[in-house]
Design a protein around this motif. Structure first.
Motif, PDB file in Angstrom:
ATOM      1  N   ASP A   1      -9.076  24.770  22.948  1.00  0.00           N
ATOM      2  CA  ASP A   1      -8.792  26.069  22.322  1.00  0.00           C
ATOM      3  C   ASP A   1      -7.306  26.178  21.963  1.00  0.00           C
ATOM      4  O   ASP A   1      -6.546  26.882  22.628  1.00  0.00           O
ATOM      5  N   PRO A   2      -6.885  25.469  20.905  1.00  0.00           N
ATOM      6  CA  PRO A   2      -5.469  25.514  20.525  1.00  0.00           C
ATOM      7  C   PRO A   2      -5.020  26.854  19.957  1.00  0.00           C
ATOM      8  O   PRO A   2      -3.832  27.028  19.661  1.00  0.00           O
TER       9      PRO A   2
ATOM     10  N   HIS B   1      -1.485  20.566  26.704  1.00  0.00           N
ATOM     11  CA  HIS B   1      -2.922  20.841  26.655  1.00  0.00           C
ATOM     12  C   HIS B   1      -3.538  20.563  28.023  1.00  0.00           C
ATOM     13  O   HIS B   1      -3.171  19.621  28.723  1.00  0.00           O
TER      14      HIS B   1
ATOM     15  N   GLN C   1      -4.419  29.280  21.521  1.00  0.00           N
ATOM     16  CA  GLN C   1      -3.491  29.835  22.496  1.00  0.00           C
ATOM     17  C   GLN C   1      -2.139  29.139  22.512  1.00  0.00           C
ATOM     18  O   GLN C   1      -1.266  29.499  23.296  1.00  0.00           O
ATOM     19  N   MET C   2      -1.961  28.123  21.648  1.00  0.00           N
ATOM     20  CA  MET C   2      -0.684  27.426  21.620  1.00  0.00           C
ATOM     21  C   MET C   2       0.332  28.208  20.795  1.00  0.00           C
ATOM     22  O   MET C   2      -0.026  29.078  19.996  1.00  0.00           O
ATOM     23  N   ASP C   3       1.619  27.901  21.007  1.00  0.00           N
ATOM     24  CA  ASP C   3       2.686  28.517  20.221  1.00  0.00           C
ATOM     25  C   ASP C   3       2.688  27.962  18.801  1.00  0.00           C
ATOM     26  O   ASP C   3       2.003  26.975  18.492  1.00  0.00           O
TER      27      ASP C   3
ATOM     28  N   PHE D   1      -2.078  25.394  27.384  1.00  0.00           N
ATOM     29  CA  PHE D   1      -3.198  25.975  26.621  1.00  0.00           C
ATOM     30  C   PHE D   1      -4.390  25.041  26.767  1.00  0.00           C
ATOM     31  O   PHE D   1      -4.240  23.844  27.031  1.00  0.00           O
TER      32      PHE D   1
ATOM     33  N   LYS E   1       4.211  26.043  26.889  1.00  0.00           N
ATOM     34  CA  LYS E   1       3.307  26.812  27.742  1.00  0.00           C
ATOM     35  C   LYS E   1       1.936  26.155  27.666  1.00  0.00           C
ATOM     36  O   LYS E   1       1.534  25.624  26.617  1.00  0.00           O
TER      37      LYS E   1
END
Length: 368
Positions: free
Chosen positions: A101-102, A47, A104-106, A97, A95
């Motif tokens: 704004d999670p 994060h 955008q996390m995997d 993020f 990756k």
């Protein structure tokens, strides 16, 4: 679905992994490596936040506030920061993020929240961050491991809206009695009490040459110690003709300062010390890990954490106060740890292993 093999899970760890702090680095790495050793695919959720970075870096450049930092120390603290940055890049990161704004996390089979003060509602820059309470996390299962409310006292309770967020967690474990009481009072059940990752899992530190340090020494770890504590430590060291070396932070009362040490230096330094003088949680943890004689005084920010740790492992006798006589310092800094402490830690490792086994058991995913 992020992974079709329920025996080999894709796990994300959500913690404070970019703090310029030896304990934060090692607990993130130790937890990741401990789960990897079980055969899982593990990533530390990377994060990102400019606001948090600014606060963290500002603190790292003036880490002993309210004591002022002389201009001559700033290059040393900057060098220390740069060493941390290099090691952060070597962690098994996801990756990146945005912290806020999670989306955008995997996706993951499991996200493990913890260790560290991830639920501390008074943390200076992570307080009231919904992500650590499970909001927006993309995972089939959400659990905590050794999570803590830090210096947030259980007597305050937590707002029902924040307690409600924790209902997203399928299993909850904490690392201290204060956090245990908060969960019990807010949610009506008794969470599991487990060890901090630095006590639960091996610390795989690179071997470092500490040849620049000559002779036996006491490791001083922390800052803004009280006058009474300083006096007792100096008295003990002088009587035994042993050096006091401060690592990571300036303590002018120590004989030497090592401000640029990285986390691997720190682990080696504690392992080679004759004894440890600290007011930090992970100062106690690394002393316990290496079975070093030690004394710890409490500070306003860390008193709940260190008291909870030492109560859990049966090491309360290593806590000192203004009324503590010199004889107690002599005993705690000279004699080996009471044999019951390593025994208690071994028992807690079994309990912690059982918690992890249950939280990651394949049947949990067959039912989800």
């Amino acid at each position: 679905m992020s992974n079709t093999n329920i025996d080999r899970l894709k796990i994300g760890i959500l913690t404070f992994h970019r703090c310029i702090n030896y304990g934060s680095y090692w607990q993130a790495r130790a937890l990741a490596e401990g789960l990897q050793q079980r055969g899982h695919i593990v990533e530390i959720l990377d994060h990102q936040s400019d606001r948090v970075n600014f606060a963290e870096w500002k603190c790292a450049m003036q880490p002993v506030l309210p004591t002022s930092v002389p201009a001559s120390d700033r290059p040393f603290y900057r060098e220390k920061m740069e060493k941390f940055f290099d090691l952060f890049g070597k962690l098994p990161l996801s990756k990146p993020f945005p912290l806020d704004d999670p989306s955008q996390m995997d996706e993951y089979d499991v996200v493990v929240v913890g260790s560290d003060e991830v639920w501390n509602l008074t943390h200076p820059w992570y307080n009231h961050c919904p992500l650590f309470y499970g909001d927006g996390i993309k995972a089939r299962r959400l659990i905590s491991y050794a999570a803590s409310f830090g210096n947030y006292p259980s007597s305050w309770g937590i707002d029902p809206d924040w307690a409600k967020k924790l209902n997203k967690f399928q299993k909850i474990s904490v690392r201290d009695e204060n956090s245990w009481n908060i969960i019990k009072d807010a949610m009506g059940f008794e969470p599991d009490l487990v060890l901090d990752p630095c006590l639960q899992f091996p610390i795989h530190a690179e071997k470092r040459d500490l040849g620049h340090i000559k002779g036996p020494y006491v490791a001083v770890y922390g800052h803004n110690f009280s006058d009474y504590y300083i006096g007792k430590i100096k008295e003990w060291a002088t009587n035994r003709n042993i050096k006091l070396i401060s690592i990571g932070y300036r303590n002018d009362w120590a004989d030497e300062q090592w401000l640029t040490a990285d986390p691997h230096d720190f682990a080696n330094f504690i392992a080679d010390a004759e004894a440890v003088a600290t007011n930090f949680f992970h100062g106690c943890v690394f002393a316990l890990n290496n079975q070093k004689p030690f004394v710890c005084e409490t500070s306003s920010y860390r008193s709940i954490k260190v008291q909870g740790l030492l109560q859990t492992v049966g090491g309360e006798q290593h806590l000192v106060a203004e009324s503590t006589p010199s004889e107690v310092y002599n005993l705690r800094l000279t004699e080996p740890l009471n044999s019951q402490i390593p025994k208690r830690i071994a028992e807690l490792r079994e309990i912690s292993d059982s918690y992890i086994d249950a939280a990651l058991a394949p049947k949990q995913f067959e039912l989800s």
